[in-house]
Design an enzyme around this catalytic site. Structure first.
Site, short mmCIF file in Angstrom:
data_model
loop_
_atom_site.label_atom_id
_atom_site.label_comp_id
_atom_site.label_asym_id
_atom_site.label_seq_id
_atom_site.Cartn_x
_atom_site.Cartn_y
_atom_site.Cartn_z
N GLY A 50 37.55 40.75 34.82
CA GLY A 50 36.21 41.25 34.93
C GLY A 50 37.13 42.30 36.10
O GLY A 50 37.22 42.34 35.37
N GLN A 51 35.94 42.80 36.62
CA GLN A 51 36.34 43.92 37.66
C GLN A 51 37.36 43.37 39.14
O GLN A 51 37.92 44.26 39.19
CB GLN A 51 35.07 44.39 38.73
CG GLN A 51 34.53 45.25 37.38
CD GLN A 51 32.72 45.58 38.10
OE1 GLN A 51 32.20 44.51 38.79
NE2 GLN A 51 31.92 46.11 36.98
#
Ligand SMILES: Nc1nc2c(ncn2[C@@H]2O[C@H](COP(=O)(O)OP(=O)(O)O)[C@@H](O)[C@H]2O)c(=O)[nH]1
Ligand SMILES: [Mg+2]
Length: 166
Positions: A50-51
């Protein structure tokens, strides 16, 4: 000895470290005969996926990594594809090519969790480079089961390569 612990968020990395640090008896190595804390090691922890991935920043650590611990939530079946992708992606890093790899199939205390063999299959571990030293160990950061076995293998494998202990 430098150890990098990595895995998707929520896999149990922080809980594993708390358990190890909280229980001195759990880190005494039966095969090496000393407490892994006394040999002096640095542990860095990183959430991937993810981020939260800031790969350029973490690359600085790769060069100095002797042992890699990949933590899997064995009960989170929906994210195993992500987990496999991120693991193989990380292993492409040239600078990690010499690191011994311990895979913790964590959360074995949860009913319905996949076994270490099943996790090995799903993560396609047999497809890894032949030269990689690796091992998968089932564990529970709650009960402590498997933690010693895993770290013991990792420390011993790294020691035999780097420090030439016998
Ligand atoms: N049942 C169970 N829950 C676990 C285990 N290890 C971690 N957890 C739980 O999983 C969640 C995420 O753990 P955490 O250590 O924060 O994961 P991290 O994001 O990888 O650092 C927390 O709610 C933990 O209490 C385990 O072995 N068994
Ligand atoms: Mg954490």
């Amino acid at each position: 000895m430098r150890i990098l612990m990595v895995g998707l968020d929520n896999s149990g990395k922080t809980t594993i470290v708390l358990k190890i640090n909280g229980e001195d008896t759990s880190v005494i190595s039966p095969t090496l005969g000393f407490n892994i804390k006394t040999i002096g090691y640095t542990l860095n922890i990183w959430d991937v996926g993810g981020q939260k991935t800031i790969r350029s920043y973490w690359r600085n650590y790769f060069e100095q990594t002797d042992g890699l611990v990949w933590v899997v939530d064995s009960s989170d079946l929906r994210r195993l594809d992500d987990c496999r992708y991120e693991l193989h992606n990380l292993l492409k890093e040239e600078r990690l090519s010499g690191a011994s790899l311990l895979i913790f199939a964590n959360k074995q205390d949860i009913q319905g969790a996949l076994s270490p063999d099943e996790i090995a299959n799903v993560l396609n571990l047999e497809a890894m480079d032949n030269s990689r030293h690796w091992r998968i160990v089932g564990c529970s950061a709650y009960t402590g089961e498997g933690l010693l076995e895993g770290f013991d293998w990792l420390v011993q494998d790294v020691a035999s390569r780097i420090y030439m202990l016998d």
